[in-house]
Enzyme design. Structure first.
Site, mmCIF file in Angstrom:
data_model
loop_
_atom_site.group_PDB
_atom_site.id
_atom_site.type_symbol
_atom_site.label_atom_id
_atom_site.label_comp_id
_atom_site.label_asym_id
_atom_site.label_seq_id
_atom_site.Cartn_x
_atom_site.Cartn_y
_atom_site.Cartn_z
ATOM 1 N N ALA A 47 10.498 0.567 -3.340
ATOM 2 C CA ALA A 47 10.272 -0.927 -3.817
ATOM 3 C C ALA A 47 9.883 -0.833 -5.292
ATOM 4 O O ALA A 47 10.634 -1.661 -5.962
ATOM 5 C CB ALA A 47 9.316 -1.914 -3.210
ATOM 6 N N PRO A 56 0.896 -1.237 0.072
ATOM 7 C CA PRO A 56 -0.092 0.068 0.004
ATOM 8 C C PRO A 56 0.646 1.294 -0.028
ATOM 9 O O PRO A 56 1.870 1.312 0.507
ATOM 10 C CB PRO A 56 -0.786 -0.162 1.273
ATOM 11 C CG PRO A 56 -0.260 -1.298 2.097
ATOM 12 C CD PRO A 56 0.335 -2.134 1.096
ATOM 13 N N ASP A 95 15.385 3.182 3.537
ATOM 14 C CA ASP A 95 14.425 2.306 2.808
ATOM 15 C C ASP A 95 14.944 1.637 1.500
ATOM 16 O O ASP A 95 14.856 0.678 1.560
ATOM 17 C CB ASP A 95 13.276 3.278 2.519
ATOM 18 C CG ASP A 95 12.416 3.722 3.563
ATOM 19 O OD1 ASP A 95 12.703 3.712 4.659
ATOM 20 O OD2 ASP A 95 11.108 4.134 3.329
ATOM 21 N N GLY A 129 4.057 3.603 5.062
ATOM 22 C CA GLY A 129 5.401 3.353 5.975
ATOM 23 C C GLY A 129 6.209 2.012 5.347
ATOM 24 O O GLY A 129 7.091 1.526 6.208
ATOM 25 N N LEU A 130 5.551 1.582 4.460
ATOM 26 C CA LEU A 130 6.074 0.116 4.068
ATOM 27 C C LEU A 130 7.089 0.193 3.114
ATOM 28 O O LEU A 130 7.515 -0.868 2.227
ATOM 29 C CB LEU A 130 5.000 -0.892 3.810
ATOM 30 C CG LEU A 130 4.169 -1.156 5.025
ATOM 31 C CD1 LEU A 130 2.912 -2.016 4.523
ATOM 32 C CD2 LEU A 130 4.663 -1.885 5.818
ATOM 33 N N GLY A 131 7.404 1.274 2.392
ATOM 34 C CA GLY A 131 8.499 1.615 1.492
ATOM 35 C C GLY A 131 8.045 1.250 0.195
ATOM 36 O O GLY A 131 9.066 0.694 -0.786
ATOM 37 N N SER A 132 6.646 1.593 -0.248
ATOM 38 C CA SER A 132 6.271 1.372 -1.590
ATOM 39 C C SER A 132 7.031 1.852 -2.425
ATOM 40 O O SER A 132 7.359 1.346 -3.722
ATOM 41 C CB SER A 132 4.812 1.424 -1.665
ATOM 42 O OG SER A 132 4.686 2.968 -1.561
HETATM 43 C C1 MEV Z 1 10.585 6.015 6.651
HETATM 44 O O1 MEV Z 1 10.641 4.768 6.219
HETATM 45 C C2 MEV Z 1 11.650 6.290 7.700
HETATM 46 C C3 MEV Z 1 11.923 7.855 8.321
HETATM 47 O O2 MEV Z 1 12.948 7.726 9.278
HETATM 48 C C4 MEV Z 1 12.476 8.760 7.066
HETATM 49 C C5 MEV Z 1 13.840 8.320 6.596
HETATM 50 O O3 MEV Z 1 14.582 7.410 7.416
HETATM 51 O O4 MEV Z 1 14.237 8.649 5.540
HETATM 52 C C6 MEV Z 1 10.643 8.206 8.796
#
Ligand code: MEV
Length: 308
Positions: free
Chosen positions: A104, A94, A145, A98-101
């Site tokens: 990826a 999604p 990421d 926060g899952l790195g879409s």
């Molecule tokens: C994002 O997955 C993680 C954060 O720490 C941003 C980053 O590290 O670039 C929020």
């Protein structure tokens, strides 16, 4: 035709502080992937990304569009033009969760283009190319990421350094729950930066406390002490609340996971929306998963970090 894919990721501890040089721990979600397929095409390079409504020749996209940028950058790196091919992008990850879409998708494209030309790129090279695109998505990314996704292994990460592998003394069972509320990383990272600029001493101290939790968690993981690891995750969530990136929906999911038996739980990634991660035992995974769904999690995934 060539096909390549890349995993999503979850940050176990250390998000945000990692942007400011503190360590963090990240884990690939190998079961949740973005895929790029390249097929011969009579006309010049064409991109189809149905999830974001793109069906257009590469030349019709703005040159700084992330999808166009990663194609041009990779082609330049390979010393080849973008081929006469149709690039189709599909992703199970999604967006803005926060899952790195984004990382990826970029990684899958780099791998597909390299495979098209029969070139093998090592993880540091793939990671460096994807980092350039992360800067468009995120503004000031730490690089965690693109690194965890390009290496597809659990890592201890400090900005600007090669990632370190993460020994685990016992298999970790994790649940990742999506709140269903999208939260663009760029916005949240920008907000944290403004707070840090306004109150540097307070934020530096918070980031130092996050770093302490990360170091202790790394130690606990190596020793297979899952109870200690869970406590560090809980403490990290409290610090993320103080940093100002939690949200009632995330606090509720975290609380639900703990009450249902998780050993620890915290928001994961940028926060405000997106996902939480919970550490469970195999025997409690099902109950925690059901409780998360009953509290309104849009999706819940299980993943493991295997001990060698
Ligand atoms: C994002 O997955 C993680 C954060 O720490 C941003 C980053 O590290 O670039 C929020």
């Amino acid at each position: 035709m060539v096909r390549a894919s890349a995993a999503g990721k979850v940050i176990l501890l250390g998000e945000h502080a990692v942007v400011y040089g503190r360590p963090a721990i990240a884990i690939p979600l190998s079961g949740l992937r973005a895929t790029a397929t390249l097929a011969p095409h009579p006309a010049p390079f064409h991109i189809q990304a149905p999830a974001v409504g793109i069906d257009a020749p590469l030349s019709a996209l703005p040159a700084d569009h992330p999808l166009a940028r990663i194609v041009y950058l990779t082609a330049k790196h390979l010393h080849r033009p973008p081929p006469d091919a149709l690039l189709r992008i599909e992703s199970e990850i999604p967006v803005a969760s926060g899952l790195g879409s984004g990382a990826a998708v970029s990684t899958a494209i780099v791998r597909a283009l390299a495979a098209w030309y029969g070139v093998s790129l090592d993880p540091p090279t793939v990671s460096a190319l994807v980092y350039e695109i992360e800067r468009i998505y995120h503004g000031t990314p730490s690089g965690i990421d693109n690194t965890v996704i390009a290496y597809e292994q659990s890592i201890y990460f400090v900005r600007g350094r090669p990632p370190e592998p993460l020994p685990v003394g016992t298999t970790l069972h994790l649940l990742v729950a999506d709140s269903g509320i999208p939260s663009p990383t760029r916005v949240v990272v920008g907000d944290v930066r403004r707070h840090w600029e306004a109150e540097p001493a307070r934020y530096e101290a918070l980031f130092d406390r996050v770093a302490q939790e990360v170091e202790a968690a790394r130690e606990a993981m190596a020793q297979g002490d899952i109870r200690a690891l869970g406590k560090r995750m809980d403490a990290n969530h409290e610090l993320l609340r103080e940093i100002g990136v939690s949200a009632p929906v995330l606090d509720r999911l975290v609380e639900t996971a703990r009450r249902a038996g998780a050993l620890g739980a915290k928001l994961s990634g940028a926060g405000r929306g997106g996902t939480i991660v919970a550490l469970v035992e195999k025997s409690t995974a099902r109950a925690v998963e059901e409780a998360l769904r009953a509290t309104g999690a849009a999706q819940v995934w299980r993943t493991e970090v295997a001990s060698p």
